[in-house]
Design a protein around this motif. Structure first.
Motif, PDB file in Angstrom:
ATOM      1  N   GLU A 170     -23.480   8.284 -10.504  1.00 50.97           N
ATOM      2  CA  GLU A 170     -24.734   8.630  -9.803  1.00 50.97           C
ATOM      3  C   GLU A 170     -24.432   9.641  -8.698  1.00 50.97           C
ATOM      4  O   GLU A 170     -23.380   9.560  -8.061  1.00 50.97           O
ATOM      5  CB  GLU A 170     -25.305   7.376  -9.134  1.00 50.97           C
TER       6      GLU A 170
ATOM      7  N   ALA B 263     -29.511   4.920  -3.180  1.00 54.23           N
ATOM      8  CA  ALA B 263     -30.307   4.624  -1.978  1.00 54.23           C
ATOM      9  C   ALA B 263     -30.593   3.131  -1.942  1.00 54.23           C
ATOM     10  O   ALA B 263     -29.759   2.350  -1.484  1.00 54.23           O
ATOM     11  CB  ALA B 263     -31.569   5.476  -1.976  1.00 54.23           C
TER      12      ALA B 263
ATOM     13  N   GLY C 156     -30.637   1.268  -4.439  1.00 57.73           N
ATOM     14  CA  GLY C 156     -29.812   0.648  -5.473  1.00 57.73           C
ATOM     15  C   GLY C 156     -30.611   0.090  -6.638  1.00 57.73           C
ATOM     16  O   GLY C 156     -30.039  -0.454  -7.585  1.00 57.73           O
ATOM     17  N   ARG C 157     -31.920   0.251  -6.603  1.00 58.88           N
ATOM     18  CA  ARG C 157     -32.747  -0.340  -7.666  1.00 58.88           C
ATOM     19  C   ARG C 157     -32.483   0.303  -9.021  1.00 58.88           C
ATOM     20  O   ARG C 157     -32.452  -0.372 -10.043  1.00 58.88           O
ATOM     21  CB  ARG C 157     -34.228  -0.216  -7.313  1.00 58.88           C
ATOM     22  N   THR C 158     -32.318   1.617  -9.004  1.00 60.22           N
ATOM     23  CA  THR C 158     -32.071   2.316 -10.268  1.00 60.22           C
ATOM     24  C   THR C 158     -30.772   1.824 -10.893  1.00 60.22           C
ATOM     25  O   THR C 158     -30.731   1.459 -12.077  1.00 60.22           O
ATOM     26  CB  THR C 158     -31.975   3.844 -10.023  1.00 60.22           C
TER      27      THR C 158
ATOM     28  N   VAL D  70     -31.720  13.871   1.451  1.00 59.88           N
ATOM     29  CA  VAL D  70     -30.779  14.985   1.344  1.00 59.88           C
ATOM     30  C   VAL D  70     -30.975  15.734   0.024  1.00 59.88           C
ATOM     31  O   VAL D  70     -31.510  15.179  -0.935  1.00 59.88           O
ATOM     32  CB  VAL D  70     -29.314  14.502   1.450  1.00 59.88           C
TER      33      VAL D  70
HETATM   34  P1  IMP Z   1     -32.488   4.141  -5.604  1.00 61.96           P
HETATM   35  O1  IMP Z   1     -32.981   3.498  -6.870  1.00 61.96           O
HETATM   36  O2  IMP Z   1     -33.368   3.856  -4.426  1.00 61.96           O
HETATM   37  O3  IMP Z   1     -31.033   3.859  -5.321  1.00 61.96           O
HETATM   38  O4  IMP Z   1     -32.676   5.682  -5.784  1.00 61.96           O
HETATM   39  C1  IMP Z   1     -31.845   6.390  -6.571  1.00 61.96           C
HETATM   40  C2  IMP Z   1     -32.481   7.690  -7.028  1.00 61.96           C
HETATM   41  O5  IMP Z   1     -33.416   8.227  -6.113  1.00 61.96           O
HETATM   42  C3  IMP Z   1     -31.385   8.704  -7.153  1.00 61.96           C
HETATM   43  O6  IMP Z   1     -30.926   8.712  -8.470  1.00 61.96           O
HETATM   44  C4  IMP Z   1     -32.060   9.993  -6.761  1.00 61.96           C
HETATM   45  O7  IMP Z   1     -32.617  10.583  -7.909  1.00 61.96           O
HETATM   46  C5  IMP Z   1     -33.189   9.584  -5.864  1.00 61.96           C
HETATM   47  N1  IMP Z   1     -32.854   9.767  -4.430  1.00 61.96           N
HETATM   48  C6  IMP Z   1     -32.681   8.779  -3.521  1.00 61.96           C
HETATM   49  N2  IMP Z   1     -32.421   9.305  -2.317  1.00 61.96           N
HETATM   50  C7  IMP Z   1     -32.425  10.649  -2.467  1.00 61.96           C
HETATM   51  C8  IMP Z   1     -32.199  11.747  -1.559  1.00 61.96           C
HETATM   52  O8  IMP Z   1     -31.947  11.600  -0.348  1.00 61.96           O
HETATM   53  N3  IMP Z   1     -32.273  12.984  -2.099  1.00 61.96           N
HETATM   54  C9  IMP Z   1     -32.547  13.211  -3.410  1.00 61.96           C
HETATM   55  N4  IMP Z   1     -32.752  12.222  -4.283  1.00 61.96           N
HETATM   56  C10 IMP Z   1     -32.699  10.934  -3.813  1.00 61.96           C
END
Ligand code: IMP
Ligand code: MG
Length: 176
Positions: free
Chosen positions: A100, A104, A106-108, A154
């Motif tokens: 990855e 962020a 971590g849900r994905t 970012v």
């Molecule tokens: P999570 O499921 O919240 O961990 O989000 C993961 C996904 O959100 C990543 O694969 C990114 O595509 C997107 N993402 C999360 N934070 C950012 C950021 O700061 N910049 C760009 N994409 C982000």
């Protein structure tokens, strides 16, 4: 460069620092996998730039596949994502490293790990170039992390804002 709310501002991880992290992660993975083939799974599209650098720095045998997911409904609510493009190949019996660009909430990743687990791989590890300092599901372990960064948005080095700025060779905050 003008730094309105929607353009890249302060550089958070510069080009050299990224390459240092990539080399460190690759050395760590290479030491851990030895003769085993690491089956890299890139989470599109944010991991594309990182994955292409990482794989060239690995000294272990490598195979590569990609998956693409989209959040299902309100991103913040359920953590349910939909697979837009599934893996091309079966993963049963293989040693996976899910790659990855950024983790962020971590849900994905948590979703992907649950999904991959049902396909009976030999092992699953996770490698993220960046991890935001924010709460994540307890069951989610990030085995290889480049940099921890503050919980700010970012762009660059594969990461986008509305599909822009993926081509920047560094990671910058969005906005001033
Ligand atoms: P999570 O499921 O919240 O961990 O989000 C993961 C996904 O959100 C990543 O694969 C990114 O595509 C997107 N993402 C999360 N934070 C950012 C950021 O700061 N910049 C760009 N994409 C982000
Ligand atoms: Mg994005």
């Amino acid at each position: 460069m003008p730094t309105g709310d929607d353009s890249p501002g302060a550089v958070l991880v510069d080009r050299d620092a990224i390459q240092t992290e990539v080399a460190r992660l690759a050395a760590q993975i290479s030491a851990d996998y030895g003769e085993r083939t690491a089956h890299l799974i890139g989470v599109l599209k944010g991991s594309a730039v990182f994955l292409s650098d990482l794989m060239r720095a690995l000294t272990v045998p490598v195979t590569v596949d990609f998956i693409s997911v989209v959040p299902y409904g309100p991103v913040t609510a359920s953590g349910v994502v939909r697979i837009r493009k599934d893996l091309d190949e079966p993963i049963e019996g293989r040693d996976l490293i899910v790659v990855e660009g950024i983790c962020a909430s971590g849900r994905t990743l948590a979703y992907l790990l649950r999904n991959f687990q049902t396909r009976n791989p030999a092992s699953i590890r996770v490698c993220a170039l960046l991890a935001k300092q924010c709460a994540r599901p307890q069951e989610l372990t990030l085995h290889y992390v480049g940099r921890e960064i503050p919980d700010v948005f970012v762009v660059g080095y594969g990461l986008d804002k509305d599909e822009r700025y993926r081509n920047l060779p560094y990671v910058a905050r969005l906005g001033a």
